[in-house]
Design an enzyme around this catalytic site. Structure first.
Site, PDB file in Angstrom:
ATOM      1  N   ASP A 536      18.946   3.597  -6.503  1.00 56.25           N
ATOM      2  CA  ASP A 536      20.333   3.197  -6.297  1.00 56.25           C
ATOM      3  C   ASP A 536      20.491   2.696  -4.863  1.00 56.25           C
ATOM      4  OD1 ASP A 536      21.176   5.524  -4.534  1.00 56.25           O
ATOM      5  OD2 ASP A 536      20.591   6.633  -6.338  1.00 56.25           O
ATOM      6  N   GLU A 616     -15.109  -5.080  -7.491  1.00 49.32           N
ATOM      7  CA  GLU A 616     -13.678  -4.716  -7.443  1.00 49.32           C
ATOM      8  C   GLU A 616     -13.206  -4.602  -5.993  1.00 49.32           C
ATOM      9  OE1 GLU A 616     -12.790  -2.039 -11.392  1.00 49.32           O
ATOM     10  OE2 GLU A 616     -14.262  -1.246  -9.964  1.00 49.32           O
TER      11      GLU A 616
END
Ligand code: GLA
Length: 748
Positions: A536, A616
């Site tokens: 929020d 990776e």
């Protein structure tokens, strides 16, 4: 001038760059809402009000016999109240000293203030000198002496109007507020839909669009936190509105606790929206002379679709909600050890992750849950904010120093609002845990919540966390809150005031956050509540970023981030690349796809680097370089949703530099199909008259055997063509393929 006042007609017009808002005090001193929408002049818009004798919609006594068309039930109100003839959903319901529940607020004056008002103890939009103006309208109830000051903050350039209310008891007796909303908005016409965002833990911010129907529809929280279940943000739009067309209104409640946003289509097909603190867990006593500020709502309107609504919110949150050093500073790329180790780690293991992370270009190591007290599982230790030296194999300071010596910053997880039954803090202060005397308090994740409505608890936590942060070289804090609140009761409030608990809790939390973030301005704070339980704007006032979901699966994240993008900027969304198979869903996606999705946020990693292959690791290095290269564009650019994860096969979003000079389009195939249909997107935010090139980063380009037109060497497309015709996204080579397409203006 953003505020235009016609003193004779008592018409108040608020002008922003593209919108107009208006209200008018009528001859009966009722404050009518007359207009909010596309920019127009400041002439009296009460011409939109149609009056007729509406049976069973009563008339105030003073007009009763002469004019049965005048009814509070059918007039558009600026701030409605309960009990005196307006039967719709209400903004204000009180209990007077005689037990009656009525309030009748009438216009009693106004004032204009320079700049943007602030709200003591509550988060609010702030503005630079000259960026905002404030209008305050005073309403008063002659019978009870209750007053409401309606605050309007006008940020003209941002197309934003904020609202807040201060209720003051000027009467002689006590008044109990039973419902006190922060805003009311009435439309005389319009056939609306509303878009709200529902969810659950690990699956927040699901988009939902419905017709506003006769009756009441609402989203809210009675959970103590704003919640995973519904977000305190809604959009109202006309029926055909889409990303680029149609009239839309956005509302965001600047509050981290219990809220209610309701919409009612009434007997006359008009719509009312009310937004504020949820009344179910709320009552507040105002003795004579007392006052209460109600939290702020941010409103914006666009006649050109929802994309603008989102960009207006993104801008105002970035510029006028977030504060402090981290508002503008580049946030570090971090690695968090939660999914790498959960509770099962040693100090050595953490140093190893940090060291390897550093080699890949990661800038900060965040030590998650499990480093303190007796915390080897989630049922113990919360409240004991001292390190578990046995587990770490050294002091916290030594660990932090070992990590920072590797050339990587150190961050730490805390959950200061939590308390475990099995903790020294609970053994010492059992009354600090929220619970109702005589009842066994409900557990959630095996824990309770500390009573932050109490000043002594707030002071204790400020002291403990300050001590913790002062003693170590720490650059980042993840502030978690891992449960909702029930069994609400505080030992510090007398019986008649228990209804104040929920709001006092939030005020207490805000006080603690204000103190700590003020004391440690150089620390980057990230908010979290089991992921998006407290996503929020209130939290963003204290902490510029929020871990928006515990789901790190790239494909699930597409719809979570899509939903969140309606009301929250990229710079506010915590996003990480994690391991595959994904820990929440078991899904396998490529590192490239995970990187692309995480780059639509603050970007970081959450995995055990020692388990990665060299290939990776090389790819991570490349991703970090790419993210840094695009950082400014990604964090501060204008965000466009080009296609939705809820339809079709490919989610596409774009971030364009406000100058129109460059843009980054990201496309992720969320639906793996054999023989897929082409995905066409139209680019926004570029300059019609300029020429552009579409660039696929090295490595990505080599992957695609048949690149569509536009991706070849030297192919140039005009901004107008990209806007009107668009381009076709390269096809999926791997399942859940992701592409990042950089669009660069050609040099003249
Ligand atoms: C919450 C957070 C996670 C992690 C755990 C630790 O669920 O959302 O990221 O920090 O707590 O307990």
């Amino acid at each position: 001038m953003a505020i235009i006042i016609d003193g004779q007609r008592r018409v108040f017009t608020l002008q922003t760059k593209h919108t107009t808002y208006q209200m008018k005090a009528d001859a009966k001193d009722v404050l009518l809402h007359t207009y909010y929408g596309e920019k127009t002049d400041s002439s009296d818009k009460s011409l939109l009000i149609f009056r007729a004798d509406r049976g069973f919609s009563g008339n105030p006594y003073e007009v009763g016999k002469q004019d049965r068309t005048y009814s509070l039930d059918s007039l558009p109100q600026e701030y409605s109240s309960f009990g005196m003839g307006d039967y719709r959903i209400t903004s204000l319901r009180v209990q007077n000293k005689d037990g009656s529940q009525a309030a009748e607020l009438r216009y009693a004056g106004y004032r204009v203030e320079e700049g943007k008002y602030g709200i003591p103890g509550l988060p609010a939009v702030h503005a630079e000198h000259g960026e905002a103006e404030t209008l305050v309208i005073r309403l008063a109830d002659a019978y009870s002496g209750l007053e409401a000051e309606l605050y309007y903050g006008i940020l003209e350039e941002m197309d934003v109007i904020t609202r807040a209310v201060k209720i003051i008891n000027q009467g002689t007796g006590g008044v109990v507020l039973q419902k006190a909303a922060s805003m009311n908005l009435d439309w005389e016409d319009g056939d609306f839909q509303w878009i709200s965002f529902y969810g659950r833990h690990s699956m927040e911010m699901n988009f939902q669009r419905e017709n506003i129907h006769h009756g009441i529809q609402a989203v809210g929280s009675v959970r103590g936190i704003s919640s995973h279940q519904y977000n305190p943000f809604v959009i109202l739009c006309e029926k055909g509105a889409d990303e680029t067309m149609g009239s839309c209104y956005g509302f965001s409640f600047v509050y981290s606790g219990e809220f209610l946003i309701e919409a009612e289509k009434d007997q006359l097909d008009r719509t009312r929206l009310v937004c504020g603190i949820h009344p179910d867990n709320f009552s507040w006593t105002l003795q004579s002379g007392d006052s209460l500020w109600l939290p702020e709502v941010i409103m914006t309107h666009s006649r050109d679709g929802m994309g603008n609504i989102s960009r207006n919110f993104h801008r105002v949150i970035r510029e006028n909600v977030c504060r402090g050093e981290w508002k503008k500073r580049r946030r570090p790329i971090l690695v968090n050890n939660w999914e790498a180790t959960y509770f099962n780690f040693t100090g050595e293991k953490l140093v190893d992750i940090a060291k390897q992370a550093k080699e890949l270009g990661i800038e900060l190591f965040a030590m998650d849950d499990g480093w303190f007290g007796n915390r080897n599982e989630d049922s113990s230790g919360l409240g004991d904010w001292f390190p578990n030296e046995k587990k770490l194999g050294c002091t916290l300071q030594e660990l932090a120093e070992r990590i920072t010596k590797e050339g990587i910053q150190f961050g730490i997880w805390v959950e200061p609002e939590g308390i475990s039954e099995d903790s020294d803090l609970y053994r010492k202060h059992p009354d600090w845990a929220v619970g109702i005397p005589g009842r066994k308090p409900c557990l959630s994740r095996c824990q309770w919540i500390l009573d932050f409505s109490r000043k002594d608890v707030q002071d204790y936590i400020i002291g403990q966390i300050s001590e913790l942060l002062s003693g170590i070289p720490v650059s980042y804090v993840k502030w978690d809150c891992n449960r909702a609140i029930c069994d609400k009761f505080s030992g510090m409030l007398d019986g008649g005031r228990q209804g104040e608990f929920s709001h006092r809790y939030v005020l207490g939390l805000y006080r603690v956050l204000e103190e700590l973030t003020g004391k440690f301005p150089e620390i980057l704070f990230e908010s979290c509540s089991g992921g998006g339980g407290r996503l929020d704007v209130g939290m963003l006032y204290y902490m510029p970023q929020i871990w928006i979901s515990d789901t790190t699966d790239a494909i699930e994240r597409l719809s979570i981030q899509y939903g969140a993008s309606f009301g929250y900027p990229v710079s506010a969304m915590g996003t990480h690349v994690s391991m595959v198979p994904n820990h929440q869903t078991g899904r396998v996606t490529s590192l490239s796809t995970r990187g692309c999705v995480a780059m639509a946020g603050t970007f970081g990693y959450e995995l055990d680097i020692s388990k990665l292959s060299q290939e990776e690791k090389d790819e991570i290095k490349e991703q970090i370089g790419r993210f840094k290269k695009y950082y400014n564009l990604i964090q501060n650019g204008d965000y466009y949703r080009l296609s939705s994860p809820l339809e079709g096969a490919c989610t596409v979003w774009e971030i364009a530099d406000p100058s129109g000079g460059e843009a980054l389009v990201s496309a992720v195939y969320h639906h793996v199909q054999a023989n897929p249909a082409p995905v066409r997107v139209k680019v926004q935010g570029l300059k019609d008259g300029a020429d552009y090139q579409l660039v696929l980063d090295k490595g990505l380009k080599e992957k695609c055997p048949a690149l569509p037109y536009g991706f070849g060497k030297g192919e140039v497309i005009s901004g107008a063509a990209l806007r009107q015709v668009g381009f076709v996204v390269p096809g999926a080579v791997d399942g859940f393929q992701a592409w990042q397409i950089y669009i660069k203006e050609c040099e003249a």
